[in-house]
Structure formats: C-alpha cells, structure tokens
Scaffold this motif. Structure first.
Motif, mmCIF file in Angstrom:
data_model
loop_
_atom_site.group_PDB
_atom_site.id
_atom_site.type_symbol
_atom_site.label_atom_id
_atom_site.label_comp_id
_atom_site.label_asym_id
_atom_site.label_seq_id
_atom_site.Cartn_x
_atom_site.Cartn_y
_atom_site.Cartn_z
ATOM 1 N N VAL A 42 -71.230 -17.394 -75.177
ATOM 2 C CA VAL A 42 -71.463 -17.743 -73.770
ATOM 3 C C VAL A 42 -71.784 -16.465 -73.006
ATOM 4 C CG1 VAL A 42 -70.460 -18.762 -71.688
ATOM 5 C CG2 VAL A 42 -69.836 -19.665 -73.939
ATOM 6 N N ARG A 43 -72.942 -16.477 -72.307
ATOM 7 C CA ARG A 43 -73.388 -15.301 -71.569
ATOM 8 C C ARG A 43 -72.917 -15.352 -70.121
ATOM 9 N NH1 ARG A 43 -78.631 -15.873 -71.045
ATOM 10 N NH2 ARG A 43 -78.704 -17.983 -71.855
ATOM 11 N N ALA A 44 -72.662 -14.212 -69.541
ATOM 12 C CA ALA A 44 -72.228 -14.122 -68.141
ATOM 13 C C ALA A 44 -73.291 -14.725 -67.229
ATOM 14 C CB ALA A 44 -71.986 -12.658 -67.760
ATOM 15 N N GLY A 45 -72.844 -15.440 -66.200
ATOM 16 C CA GLY A 45 -73.777 -16.009 -65.223
ATOM 17 C C GLY A 45 -74.623 -17.139 -65.751
ATOM 18 N N THR A 46 -74.109 -17.870 -66.766
ATOM 19 C CA THR A 46 -74.849 -19.019 -67.312
ATOM 20 C C THR A 46 -73.916 -20.215 -67.478
ATOM 21 O OG1 THR A 46 -74.445 -18.454 -69.641
ATOM 22 C CG2 THR A 46 -76.420 -17.524 -68.615
ATOM 23 N N VAL A 47 -74.540 -21.380 -67.559
ATOM 24 C CA VAL A 47 -73.817 -22.614 -67.896
ATOM 25 C C VAL A 47 -74.204 -22.992 -69.323
ATOM 26 C CG1 VAL A 47 -73.486 -25.058 -67.364
ATOM 27 C CG2 VAL A 47 -73.773 -23.413 -65.502
ATOM 28 N N HIS A 48 -73.199 -23.058 -70.188
ATOM 29 C CA HIS A 48 -73.443 -23.355 -71.598
ATOM 30 C C HIS A 48 -72.868 -24.733 -71.899
ATOM 31 C CE1 HIS A 48 -74.222 -21.475 -75.709
ATOM 32 N NE2 HIS A 48 -73.834 -22.732 -75.973
ATOM 33 N N ALA A 49 -73.732 -25.697 -72.178
ATOM 34 C CA ALA A 49 -73.291 -27.061 -72.469
ATOM 35 C C ALA A 49 -72.857 -27.163 -73.924
ATOM 36 C CB ALA A 49 -74.416 -28.042 -72.192
ATOM 37 N N LEU A 50 -71.782 -27.923 -74.137
ATOM 38 C CA LEU A 50 -71.272 -28.170 -75.480
ATOM 39 C C LEU A 50 -71.311 -29.679 -75.697
ATOM 40 C CD1 LEU A 50 -70.041 -26.773 -77.948
ATOM 41 C CD2 LEU A 50 -67.800 -26.937 -76.857
ATOM 42 N N MET A 51 -72.121 -30.118 -76.669
ATOM 43 C CA MET A 51 -72.359 -31.552 -76.855
ATOM 44 C C MET A 51 -72.068 -31.984 -78.281
ATOM 45 S SD MET A 51 -75.739 -32.359 -74.628
ATOM 46 C CE MET A 51 -75.235 -34.073 -74.452
ATOM 47 N N GLY A 52 -71.790 -33.275 -78.427
ATOM 48 C CA GLY A 52 -71.526 -33.853 -79.731
ATOM 49 C C GLY A 52 -70.884 -35.209 -79.565
ATOM 50 N N GLU A 53 -70.859 -35.987 -80.653
ATOM 51 C CA GLU A 53 -70.227 -37.304 -80.599
ATOM 52 C C GLU A 53 -68.723 -37.145 -80.414
ATOM 53 O OE1 GLU A 53 -72.204 -40.605 -83.073
ATOM 54 O OE2 GLU A 53 -72.219 -38.873 -84.398
ATOM 55 N N ASN A 54 -68.041 -38.252 -80.082
ATOM 56 C CA ASN A 54 -66.587 -38.228 -80.001
ATOM 57 C C ASN A 54 -66.017 -37.817 -81.355
ATOM 58 O OD1 ASN A 54 -67.141 -41.067 -78.090
ATOM 59 N ND2 ASN A 54 -66.215 -39.249 -77.235
ATOM 60 N N GLY A 55 -65.096 -36.855 -81.322
ATOM 61 C CA GLY A 55 -64.502 -36.375 -82.566
ATOM 62 C C GLY A 55 -65.302 -35.284 -83.246
ATOM 63 N N ALA A 56 -66.369 -34.797 -82.577
ATOM 64 C CA ALA A 56 -67.188 -33.724 -83.170
ATOM 65 C C ALA A 56 -66.454 -32.385 -83.186
ATOM 66 C CB ALA A 56 -68.502 -33.588 -82.408
ATOM 67 N N GLY A 57 -65.411 -32.241 -82.325
ATOM 68 C CA GLY A 57 -64.619 -31.004 -82.309
ATOM 69 C C GLY A 57 -64.786 -30.173 -81.048
#
Length: 513
Positions: A42-57
């Motif tokens: 994750v870089r400073a000054g950014t929005v980092h989305a974390l995606m995956g199905e339910n139970g992906a971790g």
C-alpha cells in the motif's frame, strides 16, 4: 528545471512510496489454510482496494496486520521497519486503524465514551480523573472536521447502524493513523452517507494516508480506488491499477469464471393477493399508517433512505417490534403475528439487517445455527434426529456455497458473508410462505449474490411472497417486481420495477423527509 520535473514524476500515484508491505503472509485455522503466501503493498496517499469472494481471506489478512490474529508466516513492514503488532491497541498507537465490518461498540454508553475508550482525556495528567468537557470538545472537533452531524452525548443504542458506522470511522481518524482499513464500510450506509464517506477518504488520501478499502461493491471500487488487489481462496491473484480494470475483469479474477448477468432472468408468475397489511402503525418508532398488498409469486421491494421505516415495517410484520395498530391478513384470514414464534407458525421468516446482533448465535456451530428455527422438523419425542439435521445443513452449505471446514465449525469464525448465507439457509429450511429480507446481500460477493437472487426467484416461482429491503437501488430494480418507497415512516409511493428508474424512487424517498 530538471529537479522540478523529477519532483512532478515522484508525485504521480504510481511513484508514491510504499507505506505498508505485507509479504508472503500465512494463516492457518483448524482444518483450513485461510491465507497462503499473500502479499500486499500500500502506497502513501492512495486508496488500495482489497477484493475477493466471501471467505477469500481479505478480513483475515487485515486482522493479521491489526494484531487481532497472529500470522503463521511472512513479514510485515510499516514505514520501512518490520512490525508485528500483538494486539489492536498496539496497532492503533503505532498509526494503524481498522473500521471493522461488524461493529463492536459499547451500546449503553454515549458516543464520546465510545470514541475515547481506553484513552480518556484527564483533567490533570498526574491524576486519574476523566475530563468530560475535554472529551466532548475533542469529539466535537473530530466530527466538525469530518462533517459528521451527531451529538457526542447521544447513547449509541439509540442511533441507526449508519450513524454508528460513521462514529467508528471518526474514531479511526481520531488516532491520526497513517494506514486505515475500511472493511465493508458502506454496507449499512445510504447513498448520501456513502458520498460523505468518500469525501472523508479523499481528505485522508490528500493527507498522505494509505487507505485499504474492502468492498464487494464494484462501482465504488472503480470510483474510489487507485490500486486493486484481488484474492481467491486465501491466495493473491492479481494487483492492478484501478484505471486498467473493468467490472467484468474484476468479477472474472474474483470468481475464476465469467459472470455475464448480474441478475437471473425473471420468470416468476404473479398470482392473487396473499398478504394484506392495513394501517400498520408502530408503538415505539415513527412507522405510521402503512397499507399494502403482496401477491403470490411476487418479489416486493422496499426502498427508502435510512430511518424511513423500511426495517421497522418488517419488524412490525414479524412481531419483534410493538404495534400500536394495524391489521394483517394472510390468504384472506386475519392473523396477529404478536411475536416471532407466532409469526414462524404462520409461515413468516425474517432475515434481519444486523446479523451479528440479531442473526447468528455466535457460540453455536453451523449445524445448530442452520436448524434452530425449524427444530420441530427434526424432533421425535424429546429427541432430535441428528442425521436429518446434518442432511439439512449439508444442503444449506452446498446450495449457499458456504466456505467452512465442516458443520461443527463455530459460526462466529466464518467471514461475515458466509454467516449471512447460513442465516438465509436457516430461514429457507422453514419453508416460509412470506419471506422478509432486510439487506439480504449485505457483505456478499458478486458470485454469491447471483445465487441468492436465484434462490429468492425460486421461492417466488413456488408461489411464495418475498418482501425485500435493500439500500442498493440496482438490486431492487433487477430482482423485484414492484417496489414500495418509504419516507419519514410513511408509504410515499409504489412503482413497477420494470418501468421505473432510480430518479423516480429517490424523489419518492425524499417526499416526507
């Protein structure tokens, strides 16, 4: 001139420095490897989305960062130094905050007590006396900065979920954190509140914060994010700039297959009137004189802003809220529905909005949570037929695609979305005549959403009536036959889902505000 050019290049999002690095993170629970060599930068000054199905971790990875879980392998670097937080307090004190999907607040205490819990400001530093005045002023200052209109002295339990969510977001910001994790932050927010949240996130991004944003809502992800990391089955799949991704590409990476339609084709046949509600008025909420009819085989949507009376309508129908007046008829016969037991006996089922508070039995396993509302089906004298209970639970796990090691797993250890699937399966096992759904796909991934829509449609095709509250307008338009619009506790209007649009619904939702 050369220096200026270098500086300009360094200021572009792609060249911002790494604020947080998680490398090859492993986490094992009994019977399942929840994380398998997952990395995230994750870089400073950014929005980092974390995606995956339910139970992906996704949530598990963030809990390893935040000190809720101890990782079993890998390294975490924050601002260039290796860290390994032992608990959430240590994480907060070192500049990492997390807004959890399931709110965990002291509901009998007021807002400012919740804001400063564990770090109450003192009258004098050398004496253990809390300063209420300082606490009020500090809370007000944070709220004013973020544009949150909440009285710091309000008791938490008297506030809607959306306002409690905004308090939790303000609390995370109050730590002056450099990394903030938002886990499904908009699942209980209205469209207006989502816009407000995005303004807060953009303000934090401009300050140089690194934002980790977990959500299943792809429109939000593509709009707010700079980078997107996708996980599947506890593994890292891809990290790409948000600008290079489309909705279909994200879905394919998440579920490992093409998903051409977001809603199943509607082929339910609507019959005669099954449910009649006349003059429904609540005793302790502002639900006032609501009347409507619902037909066999119909999926009836309920739209409206937060606090419009959507949830209150379902709760009064199911008998878990006190009615002042109003009549209910099922198939032409008057019924009372004075409590949940009587409602279930009359063929009603209610999936509640807050699964943690009013949905799951956290200390019980999946089988017990699945069958608890239909125990009569499994009873022989004073005994329960465990074989039949196991068969029903197997059906629930398979048809709902619940990710779990086995039926004996405690439901509280599942991801929020998998908990939701179990609760929905529980109510489907009661074979309800009228199914009441309050935000049924909240926190559910796109692949599982389709399957839930199909289950709802299958029920309607059997001649059942489904009444569904949702904050997601496209969902109501894609799944429902008719939509009732609530505003200020009253029924503001009724529209045909096939002929209306979001603008018409929003205009009705604001009618009595």
């Amino acid at each position: 001139m050369e220096d200026k050019q270098i500086k300009k290049v360094n200021e572009t999002p792609e060249n911002k420095p790494a604020l947080l690095r998680m490398e090859n993170i492993d986490k094992v629970f009994p019977g399942v490897k929840a994380l398998d060599g997952v990395s995230l930068t994750v870089r400073a000054g950014t929005v980092h989305a974390l995606m995956g199905e339910n139970g992906a971790g996704k949530s598990t990875l963030m809990k390893c960062l935040f000190g809720v879980y101890s990782k079993d392998g890998g390294k975490i670097f924050f601002e260039g130094r290796e860290i390994n937080f032992k608990n959430s307090k240590e994480a907060l004190e070192n500049g990492v905050a997390m807004v959890h999907q399931e709110l965990n607040q002291a509901l009998k205490r007021n807002v400012m007590d919740n804001m400063w819990l564990g770090r109450f400001p003192k009258i004098w530093d050398h004496l253990p006396f809390t300063s209420e005045k300082k606490m009020y002023e500090a809370t007000k200052a944070v709220f004013d900065e973020l544009g949150i209109d909440v009285n710091p002295k309000t008791v938490m339990s008297t506030m809607p979920v959306s306002q409690r969510q905004m308090v939790e977001i303000a609390k995370a910001v109050s730590y002056n954190s450099k990394v903030i994790v938002f886990d499904e932050p908009t699942s209980s927010l209205t469209e207006e509140e989502v816009e407000h949240l995005f303004r807060i996130i953009n303000m934090l991004r401009d300050r140089g914060c690194g934002i980790i944003y977990i959500s299943h809502k792809m429109e939000e992800i593509l709009r707010i994010s700079d980078d997107v990391t996708i996980m599947r089955d506890g593994k890292w799949i891809a990290t790409k700039p948000a600008a290079e991704l489309t909705m279909n590409e994200i879905i394919k990476l998440m579920v490992g297959r093409e998903l051409t339609n977001r809603y199943p084709p509607k082929d339910n046949k609507i019959g005669d009137v099954l449910l009649e509600v006349d003059g429904m008025t609540a005793e302790y909420s502002k639900l006032n004189d609501v009347s409507f009819k619902a037909r066999r085989g119909e999926i009836l949507g309920i739209a409206g802003l937060d606090g419009s009376g959507r949830t209150e309508l379902l709760e009064n129908l199911f008998g878990v809220a006190t009615r002042r007046s109003g009549a209910i008829k099922l198939d032409g016969k008057p019924i009372k529905n004075r409590n949940s037991r009587e409602s279930i006996k009359n063929g009603f089922a209610l999936l509640t909005e807050e699964r943690r508070a009013t949905g799951i039995f956290g200390i019980l396993n999946i089988r017990e949570n699945t069958t608890i509302s239909s125990l009569d089906k499994y009873q022989t004298g004073p005994l329960l037929r465990k074989k039949k209970m196991k068969e029903s639970t197997d059906w629930c796990i398979k048809s709902m695609r619940v990710k779990t090691p086995d039926q004996e797993t405690k439901i509280r250890t599942l991801s929020g979305g998998n908990q939701q699937k179990v609760i929905l399966g529980r109510w489907l096992l009661t074979d309800p005549t009228v199914l009441l759904l309050d935000e049924p796909t909240r926190g559910i991934d796109v692949g599982a959403k389709y399957e839930i829509y199909q289950l709802i449609l299958d029920l309607a095709k059997k001649g059942k009536t489904v009444i569904m509250v949702s904050s997601e307008m496209p969902e109501l338009l894609g799944v429902c036959d008719r939509i009732l619009v609530m505003s200020g506790g009253k029924l503001a209007g009724e529209v045909d889902a096939a002929k209306t649009n979001q603008e018409e619904i929003m205009a009705l939702a604001a009618k009595y505000v």
